[in-house]
Each structure stands twice: as C-alpha cells, then as structure tokens.
Design a protein around this motif. Structure first.
Motif, PDB file in Angstrom:
ATOM      1  N   PHE A 286       0.722  -1.178   0.037  1.00 41.48           N
ATOM      2  CA  PHE A 286       0.064   0.107  -0.119  1.00 41.48           C
ATOM      3  C   PHE A 286       0.910   1.186   0.094  1.00 41.48           C
ATOM      4  CE2 PHE A 286      -2.508   3.246   1.884  1.00 41.48           C
ATOM      5  CZ  PHE A 286      -3.621   3.271   1.143  1.00 41.48           C
ATOM      6  N   HIS A 287       0.635   1.997  -0.875  1.00 43.80           N
ATOM      7  CA  HIS A 287       1.303   3.266  -1.181  1.00 43.80           C
ATOM      8  C   HIS A 287       0.358   4.518  -1.623  1.00 43.80           C
ATOM      9  CE1 HIS A 287       4.634   5.816  -2.422  1.00 43.80           C
ATOM     10  NE2 HIS A 287       4.239   6.101  -3.663  1.00 43.80           N
ATOM     11  N   GLY A 290       2.723  10.753  -3.861  1.00 46.89           N
ATOM     12  CA  GLY A 290       2.689  11.931  -3.358  1.00 46.89           C
ATOM     13  C   GLY A 290       2.579  12.503  -1.868  1.00 46.89           C
ATOM     14  N   GLU A 291       2.620  11.504  -1.165  1.00 48.29           N
ATOM     15  CA  GLU A 291       2.620  11.475   0.439  1.00 48.29           C
ATOM     16  C   GLU A 291       3.740  10.655   1.084  1.00 48.29           C
ATOM     17  OE1 GLU A 291       2.270  13.135   2.912  1.00 48.29           O
ATOM     18  OE2 GLU A 291       0.866  14.782   2.254  1.00 48.29           O
ATOM     19  N   VAL A 292       4.075  10.761   2.137  1.00 54.41           N
ATOM     20  CA  VAL A 292       4.804   9.856   3.164  1.00 54.41           C
ATOM     21  C   VAL A 292       4.424   9.672   4.350  1.00 54.41           C
ATOM     22  CG1 VAL A 292       7.090   9.759   4.249  1.00 54.41           C
ATOM     23  CG2 VAL A 292       6.884  10.803   2.089  1.00 54.41           C
ATOM     24  N   PHE A 293       4.039   8.549   4.759  1.00 53.14           N
ATOM     25  CA  PHE A 293       3.229   8.281   5.901  1.00 53.14           C
ATOM     26  C   PHE A 293       4.111   8.400   7.365  1.00 53.14           C
ATOM     27  CE2 PHE A 293       1.878   4.166   3.360  1.00 53.14           C
ATOM     28  CZ  PHE A 293       0.931   4.906   2.768  1.00 53.14           C
ATOM     29  N   ASP A 294       3.597   9.508   7.846  1.00 52.61           N
ATOM     30  CA  ASP A 294       4.283  10.005   9.142  1.00 52.61           C
ATOM     31  C   ASP A 294       4.229   8.888  10.310  1.00 52.61           C
ATOM     32  OD1 ASP A 294       4.479  12.565   8.008  1.00 52.61           O
ATOM     33  OD2 ASP A 294       2.509  13.100   8.980  1.00 52.61           O
ATOM     34  N   GLN A 310       7.331   5.002   3.112  1.00 53.70           N
ATOM     35  CA  GLN A 310       6.646   5.095   1.810  1.00 53.70           C
ATOM     36  C   GLN A 310       5.675   4.092   1.250  1.00 53.70           C
ATOM     37  OE1 GLN A 310      10.168   4.306  -0.987  1.00 53.70           O
ATOM     38  NE2 GLN A 310      11.072   3.254   0.605  1.00 53.70           N
ATOM     39  N   THR A 311       5.914   2.961   1.664  1.00 54.85           N
ATOM     40  CA  THR A 311       4.940   1.898   1.314  1.00 54.85           C
ATOM     41  C   THR A 311       4.771   0.863   2.493  1.00 54.85           C
ATOM     42  OG1 THR A 311       5.830   2.177  -1.002  1.00 54.85           O
ATOM     43  CG2 THR A 311       4.637  -0.092  -0.341  1.00 54.85           C
ATOM     44  N   THR A 312       3.731   0.484   2.936  1.00 57.75           N
ATOM     45  CA  THR A 312       3.653  -0.436   3.858  1.00 57.75           C
ATOM     46  C   THR A 312       2.796  -1.807   3.284  1.00 57.75           C
ATOM     47  OG1 THR A 312       3.132  -0.657   6.143  1.00 57.75           O
ATOM     48  CG2 THR A 312       1.439   0.308   4.757  1.00 57.75           C
ATOM     49  N   LEU A 313       3.468  -3.024   3.941  1.00 62.17           N
ATOM     50  CA  LEU A 313       2.729  -4.245   3.498  1.00 62.17           C
ATOM     51  C   LEU A 313       1.503  -4.277   4.514  1.00 62.17           C
ATOM     52  CD1 LEU A 313       5.689  -6.487   3.127  1.00 62.17           C
ATOM     53  CD2 LEU A 313       4.542  -5.516   1.523  1.00 62.17           C
TER      54      LEU A 313
END
Length: 372
Positions: A286-287, A290-294, A310-313
């Motif tokens: 999941f991504h 245009g954003e970064v997960f804080d 950036q991307t999380t499973l």
C-alpha cells in the motif's frame, strides 16, 4: 440431541433441506478446525516468556447500538470513558453489484455494501453480535472476527441458514484494527465473493486526534471473464486456487475511490487511513503517491512502530493504520505498488486535497522539455 428444522417463509422444502445440508457440512468443517486448534493449543511451547492473560474485568455500564458505516466512511471516535454492552446488528445480503463499468458480480456482503460495514467498539466493551442471513440468500453464512478470543472467532456460534439469525457475545479484550470475514465452507468461495470487513477495537485512551478518517479495503476478484468483459461475472475457482486474480480493487469495485467518489481533505489537515486486506490471496504493497506516512501502525496494532514510511505491507486477512498530514493541494493517488495491479487490475484510488497552495512544499518550474 434433537434438531429442529425451521423453514423460512417463502422457501420450498427442497430449498430448506439444501440450506440445512450446507449448514451441516459447514458445521463439520468448523468443528474439525476447532479440533486442530485444540491440538495446537495443547502443544508445549519453547517460549517461556511470561505473557499476561487478558480477562474481562471492566465494569459494563449500560448499552448502545453500534453505528455501522459503509466504506469509505468510519464511525465517529468513541468519547465515553467506560465500557458498555455494544449491540452490533449485521445482515448478510447476497446482491448483484457493480464490479467495473458494464461489469456486474453477485457479491455476498455483510450489510449490503462492499466491503462489509465498519464496526467501532472500545477496549473492554462487551459486544453482542446479531448476525442475520437474508431469506433470499442461497447459502448459510457465519462470521469470524479476528478481534474475538473464542472458538473460530465466533464462526462456530454464528452459522446461520437463510432466513435465520444467530447471536453471540464476546469481550473486546485486545485493542487494534482487525479483519472479519465469513468462515463457512468452502471458506475461499465466501471470501472471494466479498464477505469481509473491518472492526476497530479502540484503545481505552483513544487514538491521537486527526481531522479525517477513512476506511479502505483491498481485495481480489477471480472472474471467468477477462478484465473489463461486460455482463454478469461469476467466480472462477481455478483462478482463485492458482492465485491469478482478474481484478484487484479498493472497496469492492474499480473506480470506487476516484472521480466524484474520491476521498476529500484540506491542506493542513491530518488524515488517518484504516487499511484492510480481504485477500483472499495477495499481500498489498500500500502506497499513496505524493505523500509519506508519518506514522504506520504495522499490521493493525496499537503502536506507531515506524515513521516516515513510503510503502507498507498489508497481509491478506490483515490491516495497517497510516497517518499523514496533507501540505499541498492536488490529487494524491492510492495504489497497490505491485504496480500492474493498480493500472491493469483496478487497485487505484484518489484523495483530493483542496486549499491554498504552498510553493515551498512543491513547485513546477518548467513543463515539457524540448529544444528551443
């Protein structure tokens, strides 16, 4: 042991007997799984680390009926500071729904929507779940909530024939974000046809305050027809067994989070996404472009275990919670970054951000390149 057969209104004797036979087979399957679990539980453990046993010891004050929402909406945060009895009314409805433009599919749903209704309770609550199976259903159904400590996650107690209702209670012992799904045999068929949703057991102290919360759930459909093939499509079990999905989508359909259905936020707001994966097979990468997960609450737990991600499973049958601020107007694109799934199978959504621009965050200085 006596068995009472109730024939729902409008059902023929043959329909009732067929539903009963399916229910008995499903019961045998559930009992066999429970037996396997007992054997596993009885096996000695090599890990001697002391783990506290959770027991329901909260005083239950009053009761309330749970507010259930269709995706992408989320019930409001819980503000009470005590545990209560929460009554959850969930209907199983089999209905033909849109899978893509010109493509329909007979979904098996919790609550008549895809994915199933979002349930929000508080740690320590006593949940009383009423599962009704619509009289027009073709199959018995049940529910397995991963938040439940008990046999089959409730599946063993909730097997319900068409026209019937089952009721069971459970203590919301563990806070976190959990998947629920149907576990009636054949389990893969029920999940592949759409029977999954999410339940949030909110920690007693609550979650950090944000401005927007959304419910996004990825899943796959295995159809006999090719991607985009018009008409009513049905489940291709062989594709499911081979893990070759025709569609990979957010919230039950191609385009469910695009155009006028896009999620909405404003510059300066903080956003929380409750992300689930109904599977039945694939892991989601999941991504948000245009954003970064804080903050990422990995696998739906209650600790922000990683920052600036950036991307999380998100595993099949699992979840994650992601939080981020939005600093720039425009369209942020939600994808499964196993990227063919996004652009060729449907796993694509949108978060539209409105508000004042800030060139310090991002600015386009020159357009299409070329000679002058």
């Amino acid at each position: 042991m006596s068995l009472h057969i109730h024939r729902p209104h409008g059902h023929t004797v043959a329909q009732t007997l067929l539903a009963l036979l399916c229910a008995l087979l499903a019961m045998l399957f559930t009992f066999s799984l429970a037996g396997c679990n007992r054997v596993a539980d009885a096996a000695p453990s090599s890990d001697h680390t002391a783990v506290p046993v959770r027991v329901p010891n909260d005083e239950i004050v009053g009761q309330e009926v749970a507010v259930l929402t269709e995706a992408p909406n989320v019930p409001p945060a819980i503000t009470r500071t005590h545990a209560t009895r929460v009554i959850v009314n969930l209907d199983v409805i089999e209905k033909t729904m849109r899978l893509a433009d010109g493509v329909d599919y007979t979904m098996w749903t919790f609550g008549g929507s895809m994915p199933g209704r979002f349930i929000r309770v508080r740690e320590g609550d006593q949940v009383e779940l009423h599962l009704k199976n619509d009289k027009h259903s073709t199959m018995p159904h049940n529910i397995d909530l991963h938040a439940v400590t008990g046999p089959g996650g409730g599946a063993k107690s909730s097997l319900t024939i068409p026209g019937g209702e089952s009721v069971f209670t459970f203590a919301a012992l563990n806070p976190g974000l959990y998947v629920y799904h149907c576990a009636t045999a054949p389990v893969p068929m029920h999940i592949a046809n759409g029977m999954y949703g999410m339940i949030l057991v909110e920690p007693k102290a609550g979650l950090p305050k944000v401005d927007r919360e959304f419910y996004v759930m990825q899943s796959e459909f295995y159809t006999h027809g090719k991607f985009g093939e018009k008409g009513l499509q049905t489940l291709d079990m062989e594709k499911g067994i081979d893990e070759r999905p025709t569609y990979v989508v957010f919230n039950g359909a191609v385009g469910s989070l695009t155009g006028d259905k896009a999620l909405q936020a404003k510059v300066g707001e903080r956003v929380r996404l409750f992300v689930g994966n109904g599977g039945p097979n694939l892991v989601s990468s999941f991504h948000v472009i245009g954003e970064v997960f804080d903050n990422v609450y990995t696998e739906g737990g209650t600790v922000a275990s990683q920052h600036n991600v950036q991307t999380t499973l998100v595993p099949a049958g699992g979840s994650a919670v992601v939080e981020f601020g939005v600093e720039k107007p425009g369209d942020l694109i939600l994808v499964d970054h196993s990227i063919f799934r996004a652009f060729n199978k449907g796993a694509l959504g949108m978060l539209h951000v409105s508000g004042d621009d800030n060139a310090k965050v991002f600015a386009s200085l020159k357009g299409l390149g070329g000679t002058h």
